[in-house]
Design a protein around this motif. Structure first.
Motif, PDB file in Angstrom:
ATOM      1  N   LYS A  21       0.840  -1.203   0.000  1.00 55.49           N
ATOM      2  CA  LYS A  21       0.000   0.000   0.000  1.00 55.49           C
ATOM      3  C   LYS A  21       0.876   1.255   0.000  1.00 55.49           C
ATOM      4  O   LYS A  21       0.634   2.190  -0.764  1.00 55.49           O
ATOM      5  CB  LYS A  21      -0.918  -0.017   1.223  1.00 55.49           C
ATOM      6  N   LYS A  22       1.891   1.282   0.831  1.00 51.60           N
ATOM      7  CA  LYS A  22       2.764   2.457   0.932  1.00 51.60           C
ATOM      8  C   LYS A  22       3.576   2.671  -0.350  1.00 51.60           C
ATOM      9  O   LYS A  22       3.785   3.809  -0.763  1.00 51.60           O
ATOM     10  CB  LYS A  22       3.705   2.346   2.134  1.00 51.60           C
ATOM     11  N   ILE A  23       4.041   1.591  -0.975  1.00 53.38           N
ATOM     12  CA  ILE A  23       4.768   1.727  -2.238  1.00 53.38           C
ATOM     13  C   ILE A  23       3.900   2.450  -3.265  1.00 53.38           C
ATOM     14  O   ILE A  23       4.370   3.335  -3.975  1.00 53.38           O
ATOM     15  CB  ILE A  23       5.231   0.349  -2.774  1.00 53.38           C
ATOM     16  N   SER A  24       2.620   2.091  -3.323  1.00 44.12           N
ATOM     17  CA  SER A  24       1.717   2.686  -4.318  1.00 44.12           C
ATOM     18  C   SER A  24       1.351   4.134  -4.002  1.00 44.12           C
ATOM     19  O   SER A  24       0.835   4.843  -4.863  1.00 44.12           O
ATOM     20  CB  SER A  24       0.444   1.845  -4.450  1.00 44.12           C
ATOM     21  N   GLU A  25       1.629   4.591  -2.803  1.00 41.06           N
ATOM     22  CA  GLU A  25       1.327   5.968  -2.407  1.00 41.06           C
ATOM     23  C   GLU A  25       2.503   6.883  -2.771  1.00 41.06           C
ATOM     24  O   GLU A  25       3.114   7.533  -1.923  1.00 41.06           O
ATOM     25  CB  GLU A  25       1.024   6.029  -0.904  1.00 41.06           C
ATOM     26  N   ASN A 135      15.117   6.701   2.651  1.00 41.13           N
ATOM     27  CA  ASN A 135      14.721   7.503   3.812  1.00 41.13           C
ATOM     28  C   ASN A 135      13.230   7.815   3.838  1.00 41.13           C
ATOM     29  O   ASN A 135      12.550   7.513   4.813  1.00 41.13           O
ATOM     30  CB  ASN A 135      15.538   8.799   3.870  1.00 41.13           C
ATOM     31  N   SER A 136      12.719   8.433   2.770  1.00 39.95           N
ATOM     32  CA  SER A 136      11.323   8.864   2.771  1.00 39.95           C
ATOM     33  C   SER A 136      10.353   7.679   2.859  1.00 39.95           C
ATOM     34  O   SER A 136       9.389   7.712   3.621  1.00 39.95           O
ATOM     35  CB  SER A 136      11.036   9.707   1.532  1.00 39.95           C
ATOM     36  N   MET A 137      10.603   6.634   2.068  1.00 35.93           N
ATOM     37  CA  MET A 137       9.746   5.435   2.129  1.00 35.93           C
ATOM     38  C   MET A 137       9.807   4.814   3.524  1.00 35.93           C
ATOM     39  O   MET A 137       8.783   4.445   4.100  1.00 35.93           O
ATOM     40  CB  MET A 137      10.185   4.403   1.089  1.00 35.93           C
ATOM     41  N   LEU A 138      10.990   4.726   4.079  1.00 42.26           N
ATOM     42  CA  LEU A 138      11.167   4.172   5.421  1.00 42.26           C
ATOM     43  C   LEU A 138      10.380   4.981   6.450  1.00 42.26           C
ATOM     44  O   LEU A 138       9.687   4.419   7.297  1.00 42.26           O
ATOM     45  CB  LEU A 138      12.661   4.149   5.767  1.00 42.26           C
ATOM     46  N   GLN A 139      10.441   6.308   6.353  1.00 44.93           N
ATOM     47  CA  GLN A 139       9.683   7.173   7.267  1.00 44.93           C
ATOM     48  C   GLN A 139       8.181   6.984   7.082  1.00 44.93           C
ATOM     49  O   GLN A 139       7.431   6.951   8.059  1.00 44.93           O
ATOM     50  CB  GLN A 139      10.037   8.642   7.032  1.00 44.93           C
ATOM     51  N   LEU A 140       7.738   6.888   5.829  1.00 46.35           N
ATOM     52  CA  LEU A 140       6.311   6.702   5.568  1.00 46.35           C
ATOM     53  C   LEU A 140       5.807   5.418   6.214  1.00 46.35           C
ATOM     54  O   LEU A 140       4.764   5.407   6.868  1.00 46.35           O
ATOM     55  CB  LEU A 140       6.041   6.677   4.062  1.00 46.35           C
ATOM     56  N   ILE A 141       6.556   4.341   6.064  1.00 42.11           N
ATOM     57  CA  ILE A 141       6.122   3.060   6.626  1.00 42.11           C
ATOM     58  C   ILE A 141       6.223   3.064   8.148  1.00 42.11           C
ATOM     59  O   ILE A 141       5.289   2.655   8.839  1.00 42.11           O
ATOM     60  CB  ILE A 141       6.937   1.898   6.020  1.00 42.11           C
ATOM     61  N   ASN A 142       7.331   3.538   8.682  1.00 37.06           N
ATOM     62  CA  ASN A 142       7.557   3.460  10.130  1.00 37.06           C
ATOM     63  C   ASN A 142       6.855   4.549  10.929  1.00 37.06           C
ATOM     64  O   ASN A 142       6.452   4.323  12.064  1.00 37.06           O
ATOM     65  CB  ASN A 142       9.054   3.516  10.440  1.00 37.06           C
ATOM     66  N   GLU A 143       6.723   5.742  10.344  1.00 39.91           N
ATOM     67  CA  GLU A 143       6.192   6.880  11.103  1.00 39.91           C
ATOM     68  C   GLU A 143       4.887   7.432  10.541  1.00 39.91           C
ATOM     69  O   GLU A 143       4.298   8.347  11.144  1.00 39.91           O
ATOM     70  CB  GLU A 143       7.251   8.002  11.140  1.00 39.91           C
ATOM     71  N   GLY A 144       4.458   6.913   9.399  1.00 41.83           N
ATOM     72  CA  GLY A 144       3.196   7.374   8.796  1.00 41.83           C
ATOM     73  C   GLY A 144       3.310   8.637   7.974  1.00 41.83           C
ATOM     74  O   GLY A 144       2.326   9.123   7.429  1.00 41.83           O
ATOM     75  N   LYS A 145       4.545   9.173   7.832  1.00 47.38           N
ATOM     76  CA  LYS A 145       4.732  10.393   7.045  1.00 47.38           C
ATOM     77  C   LYS A 145       6.103  10.344   6.373  1.00 47.38           C
ATOM     78  O   LYS A 145       7.117  10.255   7.046  1.00 47.38           O
ATOM     79  CB  LYS A 145       4.634  11.627   7.934  1.00 47.38           C
ATOM     80  N   GLY A 146       6.074  10.387   5.032  1.00 46.90           N
ATOM     81  CA  GLY A 146       7.317  10.416   4.281  1.00 46.90           C
ATOM     82  C   GLY A 146       7.783  11.848   4.082  1.00 46.90           C
ATOM     83  O   GLY A 146       7.217  12.790   4.646  1.00 46.90           O
ATOM     84  N   ASN A 147       8.794  12.005   3.249  1.00 43.36           N
ATOM     85  CA  ASN A 147       9.348  13.322   2.961  1.00 43.36           C
ATOM     86  C   ASN A 147       9.482  13.487   1.438  1.00 43.36           C
ATOM     87  O   ASN A 147      10.580  13.562   0.910  1.00 43.36           O
ATOM     88  CB  ASN A 147      10.710  13.488   3.651  1.00 43.36           C
ATOM     89  N   PRO A 148       8.314  13.560   0.741  1.00 41.48           N
ATOM     90  CA  PRO A 148       8.385  13.671  -0.724  1.00 41.48           C
ATOM     91  C   PRO A 148       8.846  15.047  -1.164  1.00 41.48           C
ATOM     92  O   PRO A 148       8.754  16.016  -0.408  1.00 41.48           O
ATOM     93  CB  PRO A 148       6.938  13.432  -1.152  1.00 41.48           C
ATOM     94  N   GLN A 149       9.318  15.115  -2.385  1.00 45.35           N
ATOM     95  CA  GLN A 149       9.763  16.378  -2.975  1.00 45.35           C
ATOM     96  C   GLN A 149       8.564  17.179  -3.418  1.00 45.35           C
ATOM     97  O   GLN A 149       7.591  16.689  -3.883  1.00 45.35           O
ATOM     98  CB  GLN A 149      10.692  16.064  -4.147  1.00 45.35           C
TER      99      GLN A 149
END
Length: 149
Positions: A21-25, A135-149
């Protein structure tokens, strides 16, 4: 001489379902202005990289393979990367996410097939993938918020 595709692995505590799910987001970990969808087989999406020399830079993808909770492949169908000599350098390359679970941990093996050290964009793209996938994908999965550009 062996050509080695860009590869990175991260390990998370999320389930394979949550990882897929997160990969597709894509908007939540890579580019907030992603156009289209990356959730189903044959979905088409575009990553815009802004204007350069009055021309919009972009990469177009199609979800070319999807094995639920195990693997997803994005094939580049077109691109325009004006800051490189070969502006179509990513064409026909593939971005592959392979998911495996062991001991309540989920591993994501990420490979950009065709992104090898001999191509002009390798150093810049390696840095980008390290940031957005590593980093961003890892944050999205682990913390619920990534760091997209």
């Amino acid at each position: 001489m062996e050509t080695k595709n860009y590869h990175k692995t991260i390990t998370v505590s999320a389930s394979p379902e949550e990882v897929m799910k997160k990969i597709s987001e894509v908007r939540h970990w890579w580019k907030h202005d992603c156009i289209g969808s990356a959730t189903q087989l044959n979905d088409i999406f575009t990553i815009p990289f802004g204007e350069a020399d009055g021309v919009t830079s972009f990469v177009d993808f199609v979800v070319s393979e999807l094995v639920p909770n195990q693997k997803v492949v994005w094939k580049v169908t077109d691109c325009y990367l004006p800051w490189f000599q070969n502006k179509k350098e990513w064409n026909a390359t593939e971005v592959v996410f392979e998911i495996a679970t062991k001991d309540n941990q989920t591993t994501i093996d990420f490979t950009h097939i065709g992104l090898v050290p001999s191509v002009e964009c390798y150093a810049a793209c390696e840095k980008g993938w390290d940031e957005y996938f590593g980093n961003s994908m890892l944050q999205l999965i682990n913390e619920g918020k990534g760091n997209p550009q």
